[in-house]
Design a protein around this motif. Structure first.
Motif, PDB file in Angstrom:
ATOM      1  N   HIS A 178       8.307  -4.691   7.618  1.00  0.00           N
ATOM      2  CA  HIS A 178       8.485  -3.402   7.128  1.00  0.00           C
ATOM      3  C   HIS A 178       7.300  -2.896   6.256  1.00  0.00           C
ATOM      4  O   HIS A 178       7.040  -1.586   6.511  1.00  0.00           O
ATOM      5  N   ILE A 179       6.456  -3.587   5.518  1.00  0.00           N
ATOM      6  CA  ILE A 179       5.357  -3.091   4.929  1.00  0.00           C
ATOM      7  C   ILE A 179       4.359  -2.830   5.916  1.00  0.00           C
ATOM      8  O   ILE A 179       3.594  -1.600   5.889  1.00  0.00           O
ATOM      9  N   LEU A 180       4.004  -3.582   7.065  1.00  0.00           N
ATOM     10  CA  LEU A 180       3.051  -3.148   7.968  1.00  0.00           C
ATOM     11  C   LEU A 180       3.571  -1.986   8.726  1.00  0.00           C
ATOM     12  O   LEU A 180       2.880  -0.861   9.142  1.00  0.00           O
ATOM     13  N   ASN A 181       4.915  -1.856   8.912  1.00  0.00           N
ATOM     14  CA  ASN A 181       5.435  -0.385   9.706  1.00  0.00           C
ATOM     15  C   ASN A 181       5.096   0.808   8.784  1.00  0.00           C
ATOM     16  O   ASN A 181       4.947   1.793   9.478  1.00  0.00           O
ATOM     17  N   ARG A 182       5.342   0.691   7.593  1.00  0.00           N
ATOM     18  CA  ARG A 182       5.136   1.764   6.679  1.00  0.00           C
ATOM     19  C   ARG A 182       3.979   2.114   5.926  1.00  0.00           C
ATOM     20  O   ARG A 182       3.556   2.981   5.282  1.00  0.00           O
ATOM     21  N   LEU A 183       2.925   1.049   6.132  1.00  0.00           N
ATOM     22  CA  LEU A 183       1.543   1.158   5.754  1.00  0.00           C
ATOM     23  C   LEU A 183       0.932   2.499   5.706  1.00  0.00           C
ATOM     24  O   LEU A 183       0.323   2.967   5.067  1.00  0.00           O
ATOM     25  N   SER A 184       0.894   2.910   6.943  1.00  0.00           N
ATOM     26  CA  SER A 184       0.111   4.320   7.001  1.00  0.00           C
ATOM     27  C   SER A 184       1.048   5.516   6.357  1.00  0.00           C
ATOM     28  O   SER A 184       0.425   6.448   6.260  1.00  0.00           O
ATOM     29  N   PHE A 185       2.173   5.348   6.062  1.00  0.00           N
ATOM     30  CA  PHE A 185       3.082   6.354   5.177  1.00  0.00           C
ATOM     31  C   PHE A 185       2.829   6.294   3.800  1.00  0.00           C
ATOM     32  O   PHE A 185       3.012   7.174   3.120  1.00  0.00           O
ATOM     33  N   TYR A 186       2.307   5.028   3.285  1.00  0.00           N
ATOM     34  CA  TYR A 186       2.378   4.861   1.783  1.00  0.00           C
ATOM     35  C   TYR A 186       1.158   5.730   1.297  1.00  0.00           C
ATOM     36  O   TYR A 186      -0.014   5.798   1.946  1.00  0.00           O
ATOM     37  N   ARG A 187       1.148   6.143   0.294  1.00  0.00           N
ATOM     38  CA  ARG A 187       0.269   6.901  -0.655  1.00  0.00           C
ATOM     39  C   ARG A 187      -0.179   6.003  -1.871  1.00  0.00           C
ATOM     40  O   ARG A 187       0.362   5.977  -2.631  1.00  0.00           O
ATOM     41  N   LEU A 188      -1.279   5.455  -1.559  1.00  0.00           N
ATOM     42  CA  LEU A 188      -1.637   4.595  -2.535  1.00  0.00           C
ATOM     43  C   LEU A 188      -3.004   4.898  -3.333  1.00  0.00           C
ATOM     44  O   LEU A 188      -3.889   3.988  -3.612  1.00  0.00           O
ATOM     45  N   GLY A 189      -3.214   6.029  -3.254  1.00  0.00           N
ATOM     46  CA  GLY A 189      -4.440   6.570  -3.713  1.00  0.00           C
ATOM     47  C   GLY A 189      -5.806   6.232  -2.801  1.00  0.00           C
ATOM     48  O   GLY A 189      -5.881   6.201  -1.744  1.00  0.00           O
ATOM     49  N   SER A 190      -6.888   5.568  -3.821  1.00  0.00           N
ATOM     50  CA  SER A 190      -8.012   5.471  -3.256  1.00  0.00           C
ATOM     51  C   SER A 190      -7.953   3.755  -2.928  1.00  0.00           C
ATOM     52  O   SER A 190      -9.054   3.258  -2.516  1.00  0.00           O
ATOM     53  N   HIS A 191      -6.884   3.180  -3.024  1.00  0.00           N
ATOM     54  CA  HIS A 191      -6.834   1.579  -2.719  1.00  0.00           C
ATOM     55  C   HIS A 191      -7.290   1.387  -1.513  1.00  0.00           C
ATOM     56  O   HIS A 191      -6.523   2.120  -0.480  1.00  0.00           O
ATOM     57  N   PRO A 192      -8.187   0.597  -1.154  1.00  0.00           N
ATOM     58  CA  PRO A 192      -8.626   0.143   0.264  1.00  0.00           C
ATOM     59  C   PRO A 192      -7.388  -0.817   0.934  1.00  0.00           C
ATOM     60  O   PRO A 192      -7.083  -1.798   0.178  1.00  0.00           O
ATOM     61  N   LEU A 193      -7.052  -0.421   1.998  1.00  0.00           N
ATOM     62  CA  LEU A 193      -6.050  -0.930   2.575  1.00  0.00           C
ATOM     63  C   LEU A 193      -6.366  -2.056   3.968  1.00  0.00           C
ATOM     64  O   LEU A 193      -5.660  -2.555   4.403  1.00  0.00           O
ATOM     65  N   ASP A 194      -7.611  -1.861   4.451  1.00  0.00           N
ATOM     66  CA  ASP A 194      -8.036  -2.497   5.523  1.00  0.00           C
ATOM     67  C   ASP A 194      -7.751  -3.970   5.576  1.00  0.00           C
ATOM     68  O   ASP A 194      -7.465  -4.705   6.204  1.00  0.00           O
ATOM     69  N   LEU A 195      -8.551  -4.538   4.424  1.00  0.00           N
ATOM     70  CA  LEU A 195      -8.395  -6.000   4.158  1.00  0.00           C
ATOM     71  C   LEU A 195      -6.862  -6.380   3.945  1.00  0.00           C
ATOM     72  O   LEU A 195      -6.642  -7.614   4.299  1.00  0.00           O
ATOM     73  N   PHE A 196      -6.284  -5.720   3.073  1.00  0.00           N
ATOM     74  CA  PHE A 196      -4.892  -5.839   2.747  1.00  0.00           C
ATOM     75  C   PHE A 196      -4.039  -5.929   4.200  1.00  0.00           C
ATOM     76  O   PHE A 196      -3.348  -6.737   4.599  1.00  0.00           O
ATOM     77  N   LYS A 197      -4.261  -4.833   5.013  1.00  0.00           N
ATOM     78  CA  LYS A 197      -3.419  -4.876   6.466  1.00  0.00           C
ATOM     79  C   LYS A 197      -3.776  -6.348   7.215  1.00  0.00           C
ATOM     80  O   LYS A 197      -2.802  -6.714   8.011  1.00  0.00           O
TER      81      LYS A 197
END
Length: 436
Positions: A89-108
């Motif tokens: 669910h997290i991975l499906n929704r990741l592109s829709f999350y608004r997390l400010g300037s938080h870098p998401l590449d490493l998390f993904k």
């Protein structure tokens, strides 16, 4: 009326195992190592394993040497599938999350790797379950599910927001103040679990389950779920795009942390209930060792702590600024004029109590001394103000900001900030019991 029938336990076990084993046969047939299971597949695994596990528990499989391992394999599938469902669910929704300037590449990347590790354990378990079912003389279904039955749901399309019939703006402000304040309380409480460098396995084993365990993580998961539910029930999007972006950022931080803690809770549950050595011997020990060959306990703990706990704290930290901004924009504000502490002024104890009241509510409060302004959440700032008060012989000061904190500051000032004329502490009124 009793829900009983005359067929044997084995015949019932065949019935309750059918859909479960059909899923397991499907998993066993997947040869593409890059294929990620979908939420629909995990949902079937969760439902069917749960029904089977309940059936086996009802008939005493946990205390039967013949059926214990089959029951434990069923539990492995259920809890890993629950963790994987939330992770997917997290991975499906990741592109829709608004997390400010938080870098998401490493998390993904880490989230995908973690999902792959858990999925690989399920694939490794599938043939073992089929073999155990055959040993117990359970019939393996002749057919298996088709890949077409489990499509993904992720889409780049999003329906337009074209409903705007909201008018209760005052309630909206009150709800946002309350929800933001509750979220800040969770962040403050979670601080005890924060860390900035990944733990090695030796340290993880010292933490789990003594200091970090399923009960603690589930309590935070429930608190965040309650906040998110309250947000979804009482907060409505507004015509202002700028305001909506901020609300979506707050909602995104609730959501991603909630689902990360769901994953962590399931992993810790399975570790503590099925892999952690609590002193069993013989049958239970052999079953535990067999399960450890399917899901490495050290890998499971590493993902629970160094992925789940690590990123839960990172997203809570980045959500703190968003929650503070929303609360300060929506809270009811005011100002009060109160006397200073008699005889000794704002020394350590009165300064600490004032700061704790302000920190308790989380909203901004300013201490005014003449033309100067001081942060009332900071003990050091209040003591600096105390120096100016003493030097210029002020008898009263003004606090402005969050009305909730101002109300309690009046109560505190009325009892001379919790001190007698000798500077000794006195009991505080009941409404300030949180300062104890």
């Amino acid at each position: 009326m009793m829900d009983t029938c005359d067929i044997t336990f084995l015949e019932k076990a065949n019935i309750f195992s059918f859909d479960f084993l059909k899923c397991i046969r499907f998993i066993d047939s997947i040869e593409d190592d890059t294929y990620l299971f979908t939420k629909k597949l995990y949902s079937k695994l969760i439902t069917n394993s749960h029904i089977l596990e309940d059936f086996l528990d009802f008939h005493g499989a946990k205390k039967n040497s013949e059926w214990l391992y089959y029951r434990e394999l069923c539990a492995l599938v259920r809890h890993l599938s629950l963790a994987c469902y939330s992770q997917r669910h997290i991975l499906n929704r990741l592109s829709f999350y608004r997390l400010g300037s938080h870098p998401l590449d490493l998390f993904k990347q880490e989230a995908t790797d973690t999902l792959q590790i858990l999925q690989d354990s399920l694939k490794l378990t599938a043939p073992v379950i089929l073999a155990e079912a055959r040993r117990l003389k359970i019939t393996i279904p002749g057919s298996r599910y088709s890949l077409n039955l489990f499509p993904g749901i992720t889409s780049t399309q999003h329906l337009n927001h074209n409903i705007d019939d909201f008018t209760a703006k005052d309630n909206q402000k009150n709800n946002l103040t309350r929800i933001s304040s509750e979220f800040l309380d969770v962040i403050k409480a979670f601080d005890q679990l924060s860390f900035y460098e990944r733990y090695d396995l030796k340290d993880i084993h010292k933490l789990v389950p003594e200091k970090i365990n399923e009960v603690i993580i589930r309590s935070f998961e429930m608190r965040i779920h309650n906040i998110q539910s309250s947000f979804d029930s009482y907060v409505v999007k507004t015509p202002s795009e700028e305001e909506n972006i901020l609300l979506e950022q707050l909602r995104s931080h609730f959501s991603i942390v909630f689902h990360i803690l769901q994953v962590m809770g399931r992993l810790l549950h399975f570790y503590e209930r099925h892999l952690y050595d609590v002193g069993f011997k013989d049958v239970y020990m052999r079953v535990r060792q067999s399960l450890a060959e399917l899901i490495d306990p050290d890998v499971l703990l590493d993902r629970a702590v160094n992925f789940c706990l690590f990123y839960a704290w990172k997203f809570l930290s980045s959500g703190k600024q968003v929650a503070s901004q929303i609360m300060n924009q929506n809270m009811e504000t005011g100002s009060i004029e109160v006397s200073i502490p008699m005889d000794r002024g704002f020394h350590s104890r009165p300064s600490l109590l004032v700061a704790k009241i302000v920190q308790h509510y989380g909203g901004e409060v300013v201490l005014h001394v003449g033309e100067d302004r001081f942060d009332a959440s900071s003990v050091l700032d209040i003591q600096w103000a105390g120096g100016k008060i003493k030097k210029e012989n002020y008898q009263t000061v003004v606090f402005s900001g969050d009305s909730r904190a101002l109300h309690d500051l009046v109560v505190l000032a009325d009892v001379n900030y919790g001190e007698d004329h000798m500077g000794k502490g006195i009991p505080l009124p009941k409404q300030l019991s949180y300062l104890s």
